[in-house]
Design a protein around this motif. Structure first.
Motif, PDB file in Angstrom:
ATOM      1  N   ASN A 108       0.823  -1.202   0.000  1.00  0.00           N
ATOM      2  CA  ASN A 108       0.000   0.000   0.000  1.00  0.00           C
ATOM      3  C   ASN A 108       0.862   1.259   0.000  1.00  0.00           C
ATOM      4  OD1 ASN A 108      -2.736   1.356   0.497  1.00  0.00           O
ATOM      5  ND2 ASN A 108      -1.567   2.072   2.261  1.00  0.00           N
ATOM      6  N   TRP A 109       1.923   1.247   0.820  1.00  0.00           N
ATOM      7  CA  TRP A 109       2.813   2.408   0.910  1.00  0.00           C
ATOM      8  C   TRP A 109       3.489   2.682  -0.433  1.00  0.00           C
ATOM      9  CZ3 TRP A 109       3.990   6.062   4.510  1.00  0.00           C
ATOM     10  CH2 TRP A 109       5.137   6.814   4.290  1.00  0.00           C
ATOM     11  N   GLN A 110       4.028   1.633  -1.070  1.00  0.00           N
ATOM     12  CA  GLN A 110       4.721   1.809  -2.338  1.00  0.00           C
ATOM     13  C   GLN A 110       3.769   2.272  -3.437  1.00  0.00           C
ATOM     14  OE1 GLN A 110       7.945   1.718  -2.505  1.00  0.00           O
ATOM     15  NE2 GLN A 110       8.213   0.961  -0.425  1.00  0.00           N
ATOM     16  N   ALA A 111       2.579   1.681  -3.473  1.00  0.00           N
ATOM     17  CA  ALA A 111       1.618   2.013  -4.523  1.00  0.00           C
ATOM     18  C   ALA A 111       1.181   3.468  -4.425  1.00  0.00           C
ATOM     19  CB  ALA A 111       0.405   1.080  -4.440  1.00  0.00           C
ATOM     20  N   TRP A 112       0.824   3.904  -3.212  1.00  0.00           N
ATOM     21  CA  TRP A 112       0.338   5.275  -3.067  1.00  0.00           C
ATOM     22  C   TRP A 112       1.455   6.307  -3.148  1.00  0.00           C
ATOM     23  CZ3 TRP A 112      -4.368   6.482  -4.044  1.00  0.00           C
ATOM     24  CH2 TRP A 112      -5.383   5.540  -3.857  1.00  0.00           C
ATOM     25  N   THR A 113       2.669   5.905  -2.843  1.00  0.00           N
ATOM     26  CA  THR A 113       3.801   6.801  -3.076  1.00  0.00           C
ATOM     27  C   THR A 113       3.963   7.068  -4.565  1.00  0.00           C
ATOM     28  OG1 THR A 113       4.976   6.058  -1.095  1.00  0.00           O
ATOM     29  CG2 THR A 113       6.292   7.089  -2.820  1.00  0.00           C
ATOM     30  N   LEU A 114       3.844   6.016  -5.366  1.00  0.00           N
ATOM     31  CA  LEU A 114       3.925   6.167  -6.812  1.00  0.00           C
ATOM     32  C   LEU A 114       2.783   7.034  -7.331  1.00  0.00           C
ATOM     33  CD1 LEU A 114       5.173   5.470  -9.537  1.00  0.00           C
ATOM     34  CD2 LEU A 114       3.811   3.364  -9.548  1.00  0.00           C
ATOM     35  N   VAL A 115       1.564   6.782  -6.841  1.00  0.00           N
ATOM     36  CA  VAL A 115       0.417   7.590  -7.258  1.00  0.00           C
ATOM     37  C   VAL A 115       0.634   9.054  -6.879  1.00  0.00           C
ATOM     38  CG1 VAL A 115      -2.044   8.019  -6.855  1.00  0.00           C
ATOM     39  CG2 VAL A 115      -1.217   5.683  -7.168  1.00  0.00           C
ATOM     40  N   GLY A 116       1.166   9.282  -5.672  1.00  0.00           N
ATOM     41  CA  GLY A 116       1.414  10.652  -5.236  1.00  0.00           C
ATOM     42  C   GLY A 116       2.425  11.364  -6.114  1.00  0.00           C
ATOM     43  N   LEU A 117       3.473  10.659  -6.504  1.00  0.00           N
ATOM     44  CA  LEU A 117       4.478  11.261  -7.388  1.00  0.00           C
ATOM     45  C   LEU A 117       3.885  11.615  -8.741  1.00  0.00           C
ATOM     46  CD1 LEU A 117       7.576   9.000  -6.609  1.00  0.00           C
ATOM     47  CD2 LEU A 117       7.266  11.394  -5.968  1.00  0.00           C
ATOM     48  N   LEU A 118       3.071  10.712  -9.283  1.00  0.00           N
ATOM     49  CA  LEU A 118       2.459  10.973 -10.584  1.00  0.00           C
ATOM     50  C   LEU A 118       1.468  12.123 -10.516  1.00  0.00           C
ATOM     51  CD1 LEU A 118       1.896   7.286 -11.788  1.00  0.00           C
ATOM     52  CD2 LEU A 118       3.710   8.867 -12.464  1.00  0.00           C
ATOM     53  N   PHE A 119       0.615  12.121  -9.503  1.00  0.00           N
ATOM     54  CA  PHE A 119      -0.366  13.187  -9.370  1.00  0.00           C
ATOM     55  C   PHE A 119       0.309  14.510  -9.029  1.00  0.00           C
ATOM     56  CE2 PHE A 119      -3.613  10.053  -9.611  1.00  0.00           C
ATOM     57  CZ  PHE A 119      -4.802  10.723  -9.859  1.00  0.00           C
ATOM     58  N   GLY A 120       1.376  14.442  -8.267  1.00  0.00           N
ATOM     59  CA  GLY A 120       2.089  15.669  -7.938  1.00  0.00           C
ATOM     60  C   GLY A 120       2.672  16.341  -9.162  1.00  0.00           C
ATOM     61  N   ALA A 121       3.085  15.518 -10.139  1.00  0.00           N
ATOM     62  CA  ALA A 121       3.640  16.067 -11.372  1.00  0.00           C
ATOM     63  C   ALA A 121       2.541  16.602 -12.287  1.00  0.00           C
ATOM     64  CB  ALA A 121       4.456  15.007 -12.097  1.00  0.00           C
ATOM     65  N   VAL A 122       1.384  15.921 -12.296  1.00  0.00           N
ATOM     66  CA  VAL A 122       0.292  16.322 -13.185  1.00  0.00           C
ATOM     67  C   VAL A 122      -0.482  17.503 -12.612  1.00  0.00           C
ATOM     68  CG1 VAL A 122      -1.852  15.549 -14.290  1.00  0.00           C
ATOM     69  CG2 VAL A 122       0.099  13.989 -14.105  1.00  0.00           C
ATOM     70  N   PHE A 123      -0.669  17.515 -11.293  1.00  0.00           N
ATOM     71  CA  PHE A 123      -1.426  18.586 -10.638  1.00  0.00           C
ATOM     72  C   PHE A 123      -0.524  19.297  -9.633  1.00  0.00           C
ATOM     73  CE2 PHE A 123      -4.384  15.135 -11.668  1.00  0.00           C
ATOM     74  CZ  PHE A 123      -5.278  15.804 -12.506  1.00  0.00           C
ATOM     75  N   PRO A 124       0.216  20.294 -10.066  1.00  0.00           N
ATOM     76  CA  PRO A 124       1.195  20.967  -9.188  1.00  0.00           C
ATOM     77  C   PRO A 124       0.575  21.602  -7.950  1.00  0.00           C
ATOM     78  CG  PRO A 124       1.532  21.540 -11.498  1.00  0.00           C
ATOM     79  CD  PRO A 124       0.227  20.820 -11.427  1.00  0.00           C
ATOM     80  N   GLN A 125      -0.690  21.974  -7.996  1.00  0.00           N
ATOM     81  CA  GLN A 125      -1.338  22.657  -6.871  1.00  0.00           C
ATOM     82  C   GLN A 125      -2.127  21.703  -5.986  1.00  0.00           C
ATOM     83  OE1 GLN A 125      -0.587  25.794  -6.309  1.00  0.00           O
ATOM     84  NE2 GLN A 125       0.651  25.730  -8.182  1.00  0.00           N
ATOM     85  N   LEU A 126      -1.850  20.416  -6.105  1.00  0.00           N
ATOM     86  CA  LEU A 126      -2.598  19.432  -5.322  1.00  0.00           C
ATOM     87  C   LEU A 126      -2.433  19.649  -3.833  1.00  0.00           C
ATOM     88  CD1 LEU A 126      -4.369  16.873  -5.706  1.00  0.00           C
ATOM     89  CD2 LEU A 126      -2.277  15.524  -5.504  1.00  0.00           C
ATOM     90  N   GLN A 127      -1.269  20.183  -3.422  1.00  0.00           N
ATOM     91  CA  GLN A 127      -1.008  20.379  -2.001  1.00  0.00           C
ATOM     92  C   GLN A 127      -1.925  21.422  -1.372  1.00  0.00           C
ATOM     93  OE1 GLN A 127       1.086  20.977  -4.449  1.00  0.00           O
ATOM     94  NE2 GLN A 127       2.119  22.950  -4.241  1.00  0.00           N
ATOM     95  N   SER A 128      -2.567  22.248  -2.195  1.00  0.00           N
ATOM     96  CA  SER A 128      -3.444  23.283  -1.648  1.00  0.00           C
ATOM     97  C   SER A 128      -4.721  22.695  -1.056  1.00  0.00           C
ATOM     98  CB  SER A 128      -3.802  24.286  -2.750  1.00  0.00           C
ATOM     99  OG  SER A 128      -4.510  23.645  -3.813  1.00  0.00           O
ATOM    100  N   LEU A 129      -4.987  21.420  -1.283  1.00  0.00           N
ATOM    101  CA  LEU A 129      -6.195  20.787  -0.759  1.00  0.00           C
ATOM    102  C   LEU A 129      -6.066  20.417   0.717  1.00  0.00           C
ATOM    103  CD1 LEU A 129      -7.088  18.406  -3.743  1.00  0.00           C
ATOM    104  CD2 LEU A 129      -8.010  20.681  -3.224  1.00  0.00           C
ATOM    105  N   GLY A 130      -4.894  20.583   1.297  1.00  0.00           N
ATOM    106  CA  GLY A 130      -4.706  20.285   2.711  1.00  0.00           C
ATOM    107  C   GLY A 130      -4.633  18.813   3.035  1.00  0.00           C
ATOM    108  N   LEU A 131      -4.143  18.002   2.087  1.00  0.00           N
ATOM    109  CA  LEU A 131      -4.058  16.561   2.307  1.00  0.00           C
ATOM    110  C   LEU A 131      -2.904  16.174   3.221  1.00  0.00           C
ATOM    111  CD1 LEU A 131      -4.737  15.343  -1.345  1.00  0.00           C
ATOM    112  CD2 LEU A 131      -6.382  15.631   0.512  1.00  0.00           C
ATOM    113  N   ASP A 132      -2.049  17.133   3.564  1.00  0.00           N
ATOM    114  CA  ASP A 132      -0.897  16.820   4.415  1.00  0.00           C
ATOM    115  C   ASP A 132      -1.305  16.311   5.787  1.00  0.00           C
ATOM    116  OD1 ASP A 132       0.644  17.756   2.339  1.00  0.00           O
ATOM    117  OD2 ASP A 132       0.737  19.784   3.140  1.00  0.00           O
ATOM    118  N   PHE A 133      -2.521  16.668   6.219  1.00  0.00           N
ATOM    119  CA  PHE A 133      -2.965  16.244   7.536  1.00  0.00           C
ATOM    120  C   PHE A 133      -3.113  14.734   7.633  1.00  0.00           C
ATOM    121  CE2 PHE A 133      -6.355  15.322  10.633  1.00  0.00           C
ATOM    122  CZ  PHE A 133      -5.748  15.852  11.766  1.00  0.00           C
TER     123      PHE A 133
END
Length: 205
Positions: A109-134
Motif C-alpha cells: 500500500n505504501w509503495q503504490a500510493w507513493t507512486l500515485v502521489g508522485l504521478l499526481f504531484g507532477a500532473v497537478f502541481p497545486q494538489l497540495q493546496s487541498l490540505g491533504l498533508d494532515f
C-alpha cells in the motif's frame, strides 16, 4: 527530460513533516557534524528496536528466515495492527501469518500510493493546496492513541509531548531528542512502580 525532485512534487508542509520525522536531512543540510547526525538518526529509529522487543515473545519460536522477513516488514503501521492483534490473541497458532499479511499489505500500500502521489504531484502541481498533508498527522495519531491504555504508556506520551513543545526552540532537534529520553524514563519509572505495587499486593495476599 526534466524529472522533478520529490521536494518539488510535495507541498512545503509535507516536506517539513517528512524532514522532521527524518531529522538527519535537516542536519545534513545545516552541515552538522557527522557524530550529531549519526546519534540523531540512531535515536529516531530506535523505535523499531522497541517494536521488535515488544513483538519478540510472539515470534521467538519461528525459524530465522521468518524473523528476518517479519523484521523487514515491521513498520509503524504494521506494529500498531499486529501488537493489537497479539493483545487480543496472546497465543495464536498462526499469528505469524497474520503478521506477514499485515506487513505485506502495508508495504504494498505504501509503495503504490507513493507512486500515485508522485504521478499526481507532477500532473497537478497545486494538489497540495487541498490540505491533504494532515493525513500523515492523522495516521500517527491513529497509531499512538490506541496504545495509551495503561498509565506507563499514557505518562510517557504526555511527558514526551510536553517536553517536546517546551524545548522546541533548541537547535539540531535536541529538544525532540531530550523529550524522547524523558518520555522513556517516565515510562520506565511508572512501569517499575506498577510492578512493585503488584508485588506488594501479592505479598500481602
Amino acid at each position: 527530460m526534466n524529472i522533478p525532485s520529490v521536494k518539488e512534487l510535495v507541498s512545503a508542509e509535507e516536506w517539513q513533516v517528512r524532514t522532521d520525522l527524518a531529522a538527519c536531512y535537516r542536519l545534513v543540510a545545516a552541515h552538522t557534524g557527522m557524530l550529531v547526525i549519526w546519534f540523531t538518526t540512531l535515536i529516531v529509529n530506535m523505535r523499531h528496536m522497541l517494536y521488535a522487543a515488544t513483538l519478540l515473545p510472539y515470534v521467538a519460536h519461528l525459524p530465522a528466515r521468518w524473523r528476518w522477513l517479519l523484521g523487514f516488514l515491521l513498520t509503524d503501521e504494521t506494529f500498531a495492527v499486529v501488537a493489537s492483534y497479539y493483545q487480543r490473541n496472546p497465543n495464536p497458532p498462526y499469528g505469524h501469518w497474520y503478521f506477514l499479511g499485515s506487513g505485506l499489505a502495508m508495504y504494498t500500500n505504501w509503495q503504490a500510493w507513493t507512486l500515485v502521489g508522485l504521478l499526481f504531484g507532477a500532473v497537478f502541481p497545486q494538489l497540495q493546496s487541498l490540505g491533504l498533508d494532515f493525513a500523515m498527522v492523522a495516521t500517527f495519531i491513529a497509531i499512538v492513541v490506541p496504545q495509551l491504555k495503561r498509565l506507563p504508556q499514557l505518562g510517557a506520551a504526555l511527558a514526551a509531548g510536553c517536553f517536546a513543545y517546551v524545548l522546541r526552540g533548541l537547535p539540531y532537534k535536541l529538544g525532540l531528542l531530550t523529550a524522547v529520553f524523558i518520555g522513556v524514563a517516565v515510562g520506565i519509572v511508572l512501569t517499575r512502580g506498577r510492578k512493585l505495587e503488584e508485588s506488594r499486593q501479592e505479598a500481602a495476599a
